[in-house]
Write a protein that holds these residues in place. Structure first.
Motif, PDB file in Angstrom:
ATOM      1  N   GLY A  41       6.310 -19.508 -74.653  1.00 43.39           N
ATOM      2  CA  GLY A  41       5.778 -20.494 -75.599  1.00 43.39           C
ATOM      3  C   GLY A  41       6.830 -21.403 -76.225  1.00 43.39           C
ATOM      4  N   GLY A  42       6.528 -21.790 -77.466  1.00 45.49           N
ATOM      5  CA  GLY A  42       7.313 -22.812 -78.156  1.00 45.49           C
ATOM      6  C   GLY A  42       8.800 -22.511 -78.256  1.00 45.49           C
ATOM      7  N   ARG A 129      -2.423 -21.738 -70.156  1.00 43.53           N
ATOM      8  CA  ARG A 129      -1.909 -22.466 -71.326  1.00 43.53           C
ATOM      9  C   ARG A 129      -2.134 -23.975 -71.261  1.00 43.53           C
ATOM     10  N   ASN A 134       4.790 -25.776 -72.144  1.00 39.76           N
ATOM     11  CA  ASN A 134       4.576 -24.508 -72.859  1.00 39.76           C
ATOM     12  C   ASN A 134       4.387 -23.330 -71.913  1.00 39.76           C
ATOM     13  N   ASP A 174     -10.793 -26.553 -73.547  1.00 42.43           N
ATOM     14  CA  ASP A 174     -10.375 -26.428 -74.940  1.00 42.43           C
ATOM     15  C   ASP A 174     -10.033 -27.813 -75.496  1.00 42.43           C
ATOM     16  N   THR A 176      -9.524 -28.894 -78.374  1.00 40.55           N
ATOM     17  CA  THR A 176      -8.507 -29.035 -79.442  1.00 40.55           C
ATOM     18  C   THR A 176      -7.161 -29.444 -78.836  1.00 40.55           C
ATOM     19  N   ARG A 180      -3.506 -31.374 -79.901  1.00 39.35           N
ATOM     20  CA  ARG A 180      -2.192 -30.756 -79.645  1.00 39.35           C
ATOM     21  C   ARG A 180      -1.331 -31.692 -78.804  1.00 39.35           C
ATOM     22  N   ARG A 183       0.129 -34.213 -80.987  1.00 35.51           N
ATOM     23  CA  ARG A 183       1.162 -33.624 -81.857  1.00 35.51           C
ATOM     24  C   ARG A 183       2.463 -33.406 -81.083  1.00 35.51           C
ATOM     25  N   ARG A 187       5.903 -35.224 -81.963  1.00 28.56           N
ATOM     26  CA  ARG A 187       6.960 -34.385 -82.503  1.00 28.56           C
ATOM     27  C   ARG A 187       8.203 -34.394 -81.620  1.00 28.56           C
ATOM     28  N   ARG A 216     -11.685 -25.500 -86.719  1.00 27.52           N
ATOM     29  CA  ARG A 216     -10.605 -25.628 -85.724  1.00 27.52           C
ATOM     30  C   ARG A 216     -10.055 -27.049 -85.724  1.00 27.52           C
TER      31      ARG A 216
HETATM   32  N1  CTP Z   1      -2.133 -22.573 -76.526  1.00 33.54           N
HETATM   33  C1  CTP Z   1      -3.025 -23.129 -75.629  1.00 33.54           C
HETATM   34  N2  CTP Z   1      -4.137 -23.787 -76.077  1.00 33.54           N
HETATM   35  C2  CTP Z   1      -4.352 -23.915 -77.408  1.00 33.54           C
HETATM   36  C3  CTP Z   1      -3.454 -23.347 -78.333  1.00 33.54           C
HETATM   37  C4  CTP Z   1      -2.349 -22.685 -77.842  1.00 33.54           C
HETATM   38  O1  CTP Z   1      -2.829 -23.030 -74.439  1.00 33.54           O
HETATM   39  N3  CTP Z   1      -5.413 -24.563 -77.844  1.00 33.54           N
HETATM   40  C5  CTP Z   1      -0.937 -21.872 -75.994  1.00 33.54           C
HETATM   41  C6  CTP Z   1       0.249 -22.811 -75.855  1.00 33.54           C
HETATM   42  O2  CTP Z   1       0.709 -22.762 -74.552  1.00 33.54           O
HETATM   43  C7  CTP Z   1       1.296 -22.313 -76.797  1.00 33.54           C
HETATM   44  C8  CTP Z   1       0.856 -20.893 -77.142  1.00 33.54           C
HETATM   45  O3  CTP Z   1      -0.543 -20.835 -76.872  1.00 33.54           O
HETATM   46  O4  CTP Z   1       2.579 -22.336 -76.247  1.00 33.54           O
HETATM   47  C9  CTP Z   1       1.120 -20.567 -78.599  1.00 33.54           C
HETATM   48  O5  CTP Z   1       0.451 -21.492 -79.443  1.00 33.54           O
HETATM   49  P1  CTP Z   1       1.138 -22.141 -80.715  1.00 33.54           P
HETATM   50  O6  CTP Z   1       1.879 -21.113 -81.455  1.00 33.54           O
HETATM   51  O7  CTP Z   1       0.127 -22.962 -81.404  1.00 33.54           O
HETATM   52  O8  CTP Z   1       2.113 -23.179 -79.991  1.00 33.54           O
HETATM   53  P2  CTP Z   1       3.658 -23.355 -79.894  1.00 33.54           P
HETATM   54  O9  CTP Z   1       3.912 -23.880 -78.518  1.00 33.54           O
HETATM   55  O10 CTP Z   1       4.401 -22.150 -80.319  1.00 33.54           O
HETATM   56  O11 CTP Z   1       3.860 -24.584 -80.838  1.00 33.54           O
HETATM   57  P3  CTP Z   1       4.524 -24.688 -82.267  1.00 33.54           P
HETATM   58  O12 CTP Z   1       5.928 -25.048 -81.966  1.00 33.54           O
HETATM   59  O13 CTP Z   1       3.759 -25.812 -82.911  1.00 33.54           O
HETATM   60  O14 CTP Z   1       4.331 -23.367 -82.942  1.00 33.54           O
END
Ligand code: CTP
Length: 443
Positions: A41-42, A129, A134, A174, A176, A180, A183, A187, A216
């Motif tokens: 992930g992030g 994901r 990510n 998804d 939402t 993302r 964002r 960012r 959400r």
């Molecule tokens: N994820 C996804 N679909 C979503 C939300 C999350 O596939 N609607 C996956 C993303 O791949 C992400 C992981 O779940 O890497 C973790 O989500 P989140 O913590 O929200 O994202 P981060 O990538 O860690 O971003 P941030 O830096 O904003 O925390």
């Protein structure tokens, strides 16, 4: 740019030592339990971008909860588990938090003959994901520690500075992710790939966002407004026709860039001065974004987005009150009269700091100065006498106490009272003339 898939040395250089030790110990425990553990992930994305992000998300190929239990037992962490999702949160004694997920068990039903199958379940987990950037993972087990897994072109897209979905139905599955995508673009200073933007626009056109639950959607909006400068994302949302899902009347008009810029300035000023005071800058940005909505539309928006009661008061009731305050202050500006400190205090006291900052962003220089003066000094002013003192002076408790204490505070605010003795003198003169009892003293 990193070409090698072995990130061990890079991690040694970039991550704090105690974090490295923890990651290694996760890998050791995974090894002992016979499960592969990955950092995902992030944090992996940002590590490769050389940006600090120490939010540890682990995926375990196997039983993530059993793994988390073992870590909790060894390290004395607090543990929260969600059996249904196979996830757990570990909280270490120093507050350090780790999210653990299990790569889904059904993925194990795949034929287990080929060596790559070891990775098959993490691969499928990553395939679910949102964006390729990510989907990177780093192996933590001893022996493979630091090995980068990149199944879907995540490194390439980091290099191209592109936000790309993994498959055509991503935004449909998804919606939402639409927010993302905006964002992450803003960012990271990335851009959506063309096919991705096309898929996004088509999901928006087909109305998929209407299916997203209000809470959400509100959460995604919050995350966007939590970015240090949400303006580019707001513009991008307008460009992609996403604002109407927040409220149909929400538009970026000619005044909004100035208002958001001013909001950023006052929020920054406040954060420099009042770090210790609770304030949620994203709410100030939300107030600016929705400044042109009338009261009914605002209420409609809060209902649609299922805004939590703790924000409702600010966004609806206080917003109504603040409009009146602003009109009153503007009248004074027009007349060229300064409000008395005690009047300013009375008007502004019912408002939370977020609303006060919003007033500063909306107002002209005089209003900004007055509200700034309230925040930086008037808000802290207190009188020294209290109810016990008044009782000891022989005054009967009741509504009179409120009146006296308000009078004392007004005296302090307007600079007429400077000490406890001044306050006592005023109480004696104004409220105790016919009441003085022998022996009644206040010390
Ligand atoms: N994820 C996804 N679909 C979503 C939300 C999350 O596939 N609607 C996956 C993303 O791949 C992400 C992981 O779940 O890497 C973790 O989500 P989140 O913590 O929200 O994202 P981060 O990538 O860690 O971003 P941030 O830096 O904003 O925390």
């Amino acid at each position: 740019w990193l070409k090698k898939k072995q990130l061990g040395r890079f991690m040694r250089e970039r991550l704090p030592r105690d974090l490295q030790q923890r990651l290694r110990s996760f890998g050791r425990v995974g090894e002992e339990l016979g499960a592969q553990v990955y950092l995902v992930g992030g944090m992996v994305r940002d590590l490769l971008l050389r940006q600090d992000n120490f939010d540890v998300d682990l995926v375990v190929e196997g039983d993530g909860i059993a793994f988390a239990r073992e870590i909790a037992a060894r390290e004395g962490c607090r543990l929260r588990t969600h059996q249904k999702f196979g996830t757990a949160v570990l909280i270490f004694a120093d507050g350090f938090k780790v999210d653990v997920a299990s790569a889904r068990m059904e993925y194990y039903q795949q034929p287990a003959a080929l060596p790559t199958v070891e990775y098959a379940s993490i691969k499928l987990d990553l395939f679910r994901r949102d964006f390729t950037i990510n989907t990177l993972a780093i192996a933590l087990n001893e022996g493979s520690f630091g090995e980068l897994l990149d199944f879907f072109g995540g490194q390439r897209d980091l290099k191209d500075r592109a936000v790309r979905v993994l498959h055509n139905l991503s935004f449909v599955e998804d919606p939402t992710r639409v927010y993302r995508a905006v964002r992450f673009e803003q960012r990271l200073g990335f851009r959506m790939g063309r096919p991705t933007e096309h898929l996004l626009r088509s999901a928006v056109r087909q109305g998929f966002i209407e299916r997203v639950g209000g809470n959400r959607l509100f959460r995604e909006l919050e995350l966007i407004l939590r970015e240090p400068d949400p303006w580019p994302a707001i513009q991008r949302m307008a460009d992609l026709d996403l604002l109407k899902y927040i409220h149909p009347n929400l538009k970026v008009d000619a005044r909004m860039p100035g208002l958001v810029a001013e909001t950023r300035r006052v929020v920054h000023w406040y954060q420099l001065l009042y770090l210790h005071q609770p304030c949620e800058p994203w709410l100030v940005f939300l107030l600016s974004l929705t400044a042109r909505l009338d009261d009914d539309s605002m209420l409609g928006m809060c209902r649609r987005l299922k805004v939590a009661p703790r924000f409702l008061d600010l966004l609806c009731e206080q917003r109504r009150a603040a409009k009146k305050v602003l009109a009153g202050l503007r009248r004074r500006v027009r007349r060229g009269t300064e409000p008395k400190a005690s009047d300013l205090y009375r008007m502004l006291r019912p408002l939370d700091s977020e609303m006060l900052l919003f007033l500063m962003a909306l107002g002209d220089d005089s209003i900004r100065q007055w509200v700034g003066h309230y925040l930086s000094s008037l808000q802290q002013v207190r009188c020294e006498l209290n109810g016990h003192d008044l009782e000891r002076l022989g005054l009967p408790p009741g509504p009179l106490f409120r009146e006296i204490l308000d009078t004392l505070l007004a005296g302090r605010l307007n600079g007429r009272l400077h000490s406890r003795d001044d306050e006592l003198a005023l109480v004696r003169k104004r409220f105790l003339r016919c009441r003085s009892e022998p022996g009644a003293t206040v010390d």
